[in-house]
Motif scaffolding. Structure first.
Motif, PDB file in Angstrom:
ATOM      1  N   ARG A   1       7.861   7.683   0.996  1.00  0.00           N
ATOM      2  CA  ARG A   1       6.924   6.569   0.984  1.00  0.00           C
ATOM      3  C   ARG A   1       7.676   5.247   1.070  1.00  0.00           C
ATOM      4  NH1 ARG A   1       1.501   7.372  -0.972  1.00  0.00           N
ATOM      5  NH2 ARG A   1       0.655   8.840   0.523  1.00  0.00           N
TER       6      ARG A   1
ATOM      7  N   LEU B   1       4.602  -1.353   0.600  1.00  0.00           N
ATOM      8  CA  LEU B   1       3.572  -1.500  -0.429  1.00  0.00           C
ATOM      9  C   LEU B   1       3.738  -2.813  -1.172  1.00  0.00           C
ATOM     10  CD1 LEU B   1       1.217  -0.094  -2.060  1.00  0.00           C
ATOM     11  CD2 LEU B   1       3.000   0.517  -3.706  1.00  0.00           C
ATOM     12  N   GLU B   2       4.974  -3.138  -1.551  1.00  0.00           N
ATOM     13  CA  GLU B   2       5.219  -4.362  -2.309  1.00  0.00           C
ATOM     14  C   GLU B   2       4.946  -5.596  -1.458  1.00  0.00           C
ATOM     15  OE1 GLU B   2       6.485  -5.958  -6.127  1.00  0.00           O
ATOM     16  OE2 GLU B   2       5.441  -4.236  -5.294  1.00  0.00           O
TER      17      GLU B   2
ATOM     18  N   SER C   1       1.252  -5.972  -1.444  1.00  0.00           N
ATOM     19  CA  SER C   1       0.819  -6.465  -2.750  1.00  0.00           C
ATOM     20  C   SER C   1       1.090  -7.957  -2.886  1.00  0.00           C
ATOM     21  CB  SER C   1       1.543  -5.687  -3.855  1.00  0.00           C
ATOM     22  OG  SER C   1       1.128  -6.107  -5.137  1.00  0.00           O
TER      23      SER C   1
ATOM     24  N   LYS D   1       2.101   1.357 -10.226  1.00  0.00           N
ATOM     25  CA  LYS D   1       2.454   1.495  -8.810  1.00  0.00           C
ATOM     26  C   LYS D   1       3.261   2.765  -8.544  1.00  0.00           C
ATOM     27  CE  LYS D   1       2.268  -3.428  -7.649  1.00  0.00           C
ATOM     28  NZ  LYS D   1       3.040  -4.630  -7.240  1.00  0.00           N
TER      29      LYS D   1
ATOM     30  N   PHE E   1       1.850   5.435  -6.151  1.00  0.00           N
ATOM     31  CA  PHE E   1       2.106   5.467  -4.709  1.00  0.00           C
ATOM     32  C   PHE E   1       3.045   6.600  -4.334  1.00  0.00           C
ATOM     33  CE2 PHE E   1       4.330   3.543  -0.895  1.00  0.00           C
ATOM     34  CZ  PHE E   1       3.255   3.627  -0.033  1.00  0.00           C
TER      35      PHE E   1
ATOM     36  N   GLN F   1      -1.707   2.937   0.778  1.00  0.00           N
ATOM     37  CA  GLN F   1      -1.677   1.686   0.022  1.00  0.00           C
ATOM     38  C   GLN F   1      -3.045   1.358  -0.558  1.00  0.00           C
ATOM     39  OE1 GLN F   1      -0.249  -1.390   2.618  1.00  0.00           O
ATOM     40  NE2 GLN F   1       1.819  -0.562   2.770  1.00  0.00           N
ATOM     41  N   TRP F   2      -4.094   1.746   0.149  1.00  0.00           N
ATOM     42  CA  TRP F   2      -5.462   1.327  -0.188  1.00  0.00           C
ATOM     43  C   TRP F   2      -5.950   1.855  -1.532  1.00  0.00           C
ATOM     44  CZ3 TRP F   2      -9.130   5.106  -0.931  1.00  0.00           C
ATOM     45  CH2 TRP F   2      -8.834   6.380  -0.401  1.00  0.00           C
TER      46      TRP F   2
ATOM     47  N   VAL G   1      -3.856   2.158  -4.176  1.00  0.00           N
ATOM     48  CA  VAL G   1      -2.832   1.766  -5.141  1.00  0.00           C
ATOM     49  C   VAL G   1      -2.946   0.285  -5.482  1.00  0.00           C
ATOM     50  CG1 VAL G   1      -0.354   1.633  -5.630  1.00  0.00           C
ATOM     51  CG2 VAL G   1      -1.253   3.553  -4.297  1.00  0.00           C
TER      52      VAL G   1
ATOM     53  N   HIS H   1      -3.560   1.316  -9.008  1.00  0.00           N
ATOM     54  CA  HIS H   1      -2.511   1.307 -10.029  1.00  0.00           C
ATOM     55  C   HIS H   1      -2.991   0.738 -11.358  1.00  0.00           C
ATOM     56  CE1 HIS H   1      -1.928  -2.961  -8.911  1.00  0.00           C
ATOM     57  NE2 HIS H   1      -1.196  -3.089 -10.004  1.00  0.00           N
TER      58      HIS H   1
END
Length: 318
Positions: A13, A18-19, A22, A160, A163, A170-171, A173, A227
């Motif tokens: 992943r 992701l970050e 975010s 998180k 994930f 991502q959706w 989390v 998350h």
């Protein structure tokens, strides 16, 4: 049990992606608050999110990198989130959560694992994940907040890890959260993107109250899985953190409620106090990134003691 004996992480992943998403979501929320504040249309809640923290008051909010395409990328993310966060999915996600333990780690081990899973290059800061978590907690500590408040700042993003377990993308989390099982309020970001959600035209789920009753309390509302919700259930079951801390963890991404004023008809008496707690926490969540690097080794003993105070069973079931 040693964490490696149980944990199975999906190391393929893309933690940085992701970050980055975010951070872009936070940036859009900040820009929305600033625009409303500047043009005089902000609610008191929105003004508080932008202004309230003592630590935040001394920070130059203009220092963050401007994402020219943030709104487009964030809207694409929310379209997927809004189409896939259904009642059926949320029931399944909660059932999956309760059906197994993904890992057993202490809180500090979870922080270290987050460090290894996320790329240490972040769009707005050169800090590692642990340094950023400590930075949030130290900002709260400098403002003289209670010890449980400091710990909440330290752990609030540990969800998180989801994930790298069994999240679908991502959706489920990150992103702003919202209730499922009732009509999607116009106070939710990009409300038009819900039209592709199967629940949008459901004869029950599309009504104002849906499967709930007015005054039922926010604790009885099923919020979109991510998350926040994941960590909330872990902390509720395995810590002695007070209700205010649990509310900060669960609701800090629930912008339609704490910022836009939506879904207030579901609140009970306790939720009034919980709303104030969330609003007190959010400035630390949004404005906690800077390049001032905290010393992990110097701060670790203090926060290990803090963790032990509120997580009496050191090994946490994730």
């Amino acid at each position: 049990m040693a964490p490696a004996a149980l944990a199975v992480f999906n190391a393929e992943r893309d933690g940085l992606a992701l970050e980055t998403m975010s951070d872009s979501i936070d940036k859009v929320n900040l820009l929305k608050a600033k625009i409303k504040k500047d043009d005089g249309t902000a609610t008191q809640e929105e003004k508080d999110i932008y202004q309230k923290s003592q630590w935040d008051a001394e920070k130059d909010k203009a220092q963050f990198r401007q994402y020219e395409d943030a709104c487009d990328r964030v809207k694409s993310f929310y379209r997927e989130q809004h189409e896939k966060q259904t009642v059926a999915y949320n029931l399944k996600a909660r059932n999956d959560f309760k059906s197994k333990t993904r890992a057993e780690m202490t809180i500090w081990q979870a922080m270290e694992k987050l460090n290894t899973l996320f790329d240490e290059s972040d769009p707005d800061t050169s800090l590692t994940q642990i340094e950023h978590l400590l930075q949030s907690a130290e900002a709260i500590r400098r403002d003289g907040k209670p010890r449980w408040f400091q710990l909440t700042g330290l752990i609030h993003d540990l969800g998180k890890l989801l994930f790298f377990f069994d999240a679908q993308g991502q959706w489920d989390v990150v992103g702003d959260t919202f209730p499922v099982g009732c009509a999607f309020d116009k106070g939710i970001i990009y409300p038009e993107t819900f039209k592709g959600n199967p629940d949008y035209n459901d004869p029950i789920y599309s009504t104002e109250n849906g499967i709930y009753t007015p005054g039922c309390g926010m604790s009885n509302i099923m919020l979109s899985w991510g998350h926040d919700e994941y960590l909330y259930h872990i902390a509720k079951a395995q810590s002695t953190l007070p209700d205010e801390a649990l509310a900060m963890i669960r609701y800090h991404s629930f912008y339609p409620w704490h910022s836009a004023g939506a879904y207030r008809h579901f609140m009970d008496e306790q939720d009034v106090q919980m709303l104030e707690a969330v609003r007190a926490f959010n400035p630390y969540d949004l404005y906690s990134k800077s390049d001032d690097v905290p010393s992990v080794e110097e701060l670790k003993p203090y926060y290990l003691e803090l963790i032990d105070e509120f997580f009496p069973n050191k090994m946490v079931k994730w």
